[in-house]
Scaffold this motif. Structure first.
Motif, mmCIF file in Angstrom:
data_model
loop_
_atom_site.group_PDB
_atom_site.id
_atom_site.type_symbol
_atom_site.label_atom_id
_atom_site.label_comp_id
_atom_site.label_asym_id
_atom_site.label_seq_id
_atom_site.Cartn_x
_atom_site.Cartn_y
_atom_site.Cartn_z
ATOM 1 N N VAL A 268 2.162 -1.797 -6.930
ATOM 2 C CA VAL A 268 1.520 -1.141 -5.760
ATOM 3 C C VAL A 268 0.023 -1.739 -5.830
ATOM 4 C CG1 VAL A 268 0.687 0.510 -4.396
ATOM 5 C CG2 VAL A 268 3.043 0.797 -5.323
ATOM 6 N N THR A 269 -0.601 -2.508 -4.704
ATOM 7 C CA THR A 269 -2.042 -2.774 -5.040
ATOM 8 C C THR A 269 -3.014 -1.990 -4.261
ATOM 9 O OG1 THR A 269 -1.692 -4.090 -3.049
ATOM 10 C CG2 THR A 269 -1.104 -5.212 -4.759
ATOM 11 N N ALA A 270 -2.514 -0.934 -3.403
ATOM 12 C CA ALA A 270 -3.464 -0.134 -2.766
ATOM 13 C C ALA A 270 -3.009 1.297 -2.688
ATOM 14 C CB ALA A 270 -4.376 -0.865 -1.712
ATOM 15 N N ALA A 271 -3.769 2.531 -2.418
ATOM 16 C CA ALA A 271 -3.438 3.367 -2.169
ATOM 17 C C ALA A 271 -4.303 4.307 -1.079
ATOM 18 C CB ALA A 271 -2.881 4.333 -3.404
ATOM 19 N N ILE A 272 -3.607 5.131 -0.248
ATOM 20 C CA ILE A 272 -4.552 5.997 0.515
ATOM 21 C C ILE A 272 -3.579 7.216 0.456
ATOM 22 C CG2 ILE A 272 -5.058 6.399 3.170
ATOM 23 C CD1 ILE A 272 -4.861 3.406 3.573
ATOM 24 N N ASP A 273 -4.672 8.504 0.071
ATOM 25 C CA ASP A 273 -3.905 9.610 -0.110
ATOM 26 C C ASP A 273 -4.660 10.452 1.105
ATOM 27 O OD1 ASP A 273 -3.323 12.156 -0.809
ATOM 28 O OD2 ASP A 273 -3.374 11.701 -2.966
ATOM 29 N N LEU A 274 -3.584 11.067 2.084
ATOM 30 C CA LEU A 274 -4.088 11.647 3.196
ATOM 31 C C LEU A 274 -3.538 13.053 3.051
ATOM 32 C CD1 LEU A 274 -2.669 9.313 5.922
ATOM 33 C CD2 LEU A 274 -4.928 9.421 4.991
ATOM 34 N N VAL B 223 0.783 -1.235 -0.061
ATOM 35 C CA VAL B 223 0.197 -0.041 -0.127
ATOM 36 C C VAL B 223 0.609 1.481 -0.027
ATOM 37 C CG1 VAL B 223 -0.261 -0.020 2.455
ATOM 38 C CG2 VAL B 223 -1.769 1.366 1.112
ATOM 39 N N LEU B 224 0.561 2.139 -0.582
ATOM 40 C CA LEU B 224 1.147 3.643 -0.788
ATOM 41 C C LEU B 224 0.157 4.652 0.050
ATOM 42 C CD1 LEU B 224 3.149 5.706 -2.037
ATOM 43 C CD2 LEU B 224 1.644 5.925 -3.965
ATOM 44 N N ILE B 225 0.929 5.059 1.080
ATOM 45 C CA ILE B 225 0.351 6.307 1.866
ATOM 46 C C ILE B 225 0.886 7.539 1.795
ATOM 47 C CG2 ILE B 225 -0.515 6.734 4.182
ATOM 48 C CD1 ILE B 225 -0.478 3.722 4.892
ATOM 49 N N GLY B 226 0.071 8.300 1.264
ATOM 50 C CA GLY B 226 0.473 9.670 1.023
ATOM 51 C C GLY B 226 0.367 10.569 2.216
ATOM 52 N N GLY B 227 1.204 11.249 2.673
ATOM 53 C CA GLY B 227 1.248 12.110 4.010
ATOM 54 C C GLY B 227 1.511 11.137 5.043
ATOM 55 N N ALA B 228 2.136 10.164 5.082
ATOM 56 C CA ALA B 228 2.390 8.917 6.036
ATOM 57 C C ALA B 228 2.864 9.651 7.265
ATOM 58 C CB ALA B 228 3.343 7.998 5.391
ATOM 59 N N GLY B 229 3.431 10.685 7.429
ATOM 60 C CA GLY B 229 3.966 10.963 8.654
ATOM 61 C C GLY B 229 3.257 11.953 9.278
ATOM 62 N N ILE C 111 4.555 1.836 1.993
ATOM 63 C CA ILE C 111 5.425 2.689 1.361
ATOM 64 C C ILE C 111 4.760 3.956 1.501
ATOM 65 C CG2 ILE C 111 6.463 3.845 -0.714
ATOM 66 C CD1 ILE C 111 6.305 0.818 -1.969
ATOM 67 N N GLY C 112 5.604 4.945 2.211
ATOM 68 C CA GLY C 112 4.767 6.233 2.641
ATOM 69 C C GLY C 112 5.563 7.188 2.038
ATOM 70 N N THR C 113 4.853 8.252 1.507
ATOM 71 C CA THR C 113 5.317 9.409 0.825
ATOM 72 C C THR C 113 5.773 10.508 2.118
ATOM 73 O OG1 THR C 113 3.487 10.781 0.735
ATOM 74 C CG2 THR C 113 3.977 8.995 -0.915
#
Length: 312
Positions: free
Chosen positions: A219-225, A157-163, A182-184
Motif C-alpha cells: 500500500v502506498t498511501a492512506a486516508i483515515d476518515l 491507497v487505503l481509505i478508512g471509513g470509505a463508505g 482499498i476501502g475499509t
C-alpha cells in the motif's frame, strides 16, 4: 407560512438529537453583499452533531445559544442584497451556512469562504438539489485529503471509513486519479464499496494481514476518515507518514486534512464531475425537517452508506 415567519431547527441547549426542535423564526433579510436562499435541501455531516454535542465543544466552534443546526444547503436565491452582482433572484445555489442550514431560509455572504463556513456556489445544470446539498463539507474534505497524499496511477491507497459521507467522495476522486482503492468497512458494506469503485476489506483484528494478502506489492498511501486505526495499519504496512492523512484525529508526524484548506475551485470541480455523471453521491436517506431527530440519530450511528439529507 406567512411572509414574516419561517421554520428553522434550533437548540436551546447543547446535547444529543433530543435537543433539536423545529421553531418558528423571523424570515432573515439579505443585507449588503448578501443573498437570501430559500432552502430546498440540507445535507447532514458528522461535524453537525459533534460540535453541538456539549457546551465545551460548541464553544470551541464559536457557537452560542440559541443555535441553529447543519451547514450544507441547496436552494434558490429569493432575495439579493445591495452590491451583489454574482447572483440573481431565481438562481439555483448550494454551499455552506455554518450551523444554520436546516431552515426555510439562510442568508449568506457572497464573498464568504469555506473556512468561515459561509459560502455560495451556482448549482450546475444536471445536479439536483438533494445532491447539491451534500457536496460542500464532504467534497472539500475529500479533496483536501487527496491533495495531501497526492495520488497517481501507480498508487494503491487505503481509505478508512470509505463508505461514509466523506468516503464516497474520496474513493471516487482517488479512482479518477487512477489509483487502486482499498476501502475499509463492515462486512455489510462490501457491495456499497464495490459500487463506488473500492475493493472492500473488513476492519478490526487481522486487517493488516488481510491487506498484505490483497496488496502483496504494498500500500502506498492512506486516508483515515474515521479515527486512527487505518493510519496505524498503514504505518505497519510501511506507508511513509507524508503519504498518510487523517480528518478526525491529530497524530504527530501526520498531516491532517481539513476541508477549509481545500484548493480554490475544488468544490466547483466536484460539482462539475457530478453534473458530468463522473461522480455519484449515494443518498442513504432523506427526512422532512420535522424528523430532524431521527435523521441525526441515523447519521450519528456512523453506519450509513452515503449521505443523509433533510428535505425542506
Amino acid at each position: 407560512m406567512c411572509n414574516f415567519v419561517s421554520r428553522a431547527v434550533q437548540l436551546e441547549s447543547f446535547g444529543g438529537p433530543d435537543v433539536l426542535n423545529v421553531r418558528e423564526v423571523p424570515v432573515p433579510q439579505a443585507g449588503l453583499g448578501q443573498i437570501r436562499v430559500r432552502v430546498t435541501a440540507a445535507g447532514l455531516n458528522p461535524m453537525d452533531w459533534f460540535m453541538t454535542s456539549d457546551a465545551d465543544t460548541a464553544a470551541r466552534f464559536g457557537l452560542s445559544l440559541p443555535s441553529g443546526f447543519g451547514t450544507d444547503y441547496a436552494g434558490i436565491v429569493d432575495q439579493v442584497g445591495e452590491g451583489v452582482t454574482e447572483f440573481a433572484v431565481g438562481d439555483r445555489v448550494f454551499g455552506g451556512a455554518f450551523s444554520r442550514a436546516v431552515a426555510d431560509y439562510v442568508v449568506v455572504e457572497v464573498v464568504g469562504t469555506i473556512a468561515a463556513g459561509v459560502v455560495a456556489y451556482h448549482t450546475p445544470d444536471g445536479v439536483d438539489d438533494r445532491t447539491a446539498a451534500t457536496l460542500t463539507i464532504a467534497g472539500c474534505t475529500a479533496s483536501a485529503a487527496l491533495a495531501v497524499v497526492n495520488l497517481g496511477p501507480d498508487d494503491t491507497v487505503l481509505i478508512g471509513g470509505a463508505g461514509g459521507g466523506v468516503g464516497v467522495f474520496a474513493v471516487q476522486l482517488a479512482r479518477l486519479a487512477g489509483a487502486r482503492v482499498i476501502g475499509t468497512g463492515s462486512s455489510t458494506s462490501a457491495d456499497a464499496l464495490r459500487a463506488l469503485g473500492a475493493e472492500p476489506v473488513t476492519y478490526g483484528d487481522g486487517m493488516v494481514n488481510r491487506l498484505r494478502a490483497m496488496a502483496p506489492a504494498g500500500v502506498t498511501a492512506a486516508i483515515d476518515l474515521y479515527g486512527t486505526d487505518t493510519m496505524q495499519a498503514a504505518r505497519e504496512l510501511g506507508v511513509p507518514d507524508e503519504r498518510i492523512t487523517t480528518i478526525a484525529a491529530q497524530v504527530d508526524g501526520i498531516t491532517p486534512a481539513n476541508g477549509a484548506n481545500a484548493a480554490p475551485g475544488a468544490i466547483e470541480e466536484i460539482a462539475r464531475l457530478v453534473a458530468a455523471d463522473q461522480l455519484h453521491v449515494p443518498i442513504a436517506a432523506s427526512f422532512p425537517m420535522e424528523q430532524i431527530r431521527a435523521a441525526v440519530e441515523l447519521q450519528a450511528g456512523r453506519h450509513v452508506h452515503g449521505k443523509v439529507v433533510i428535505d425542506i
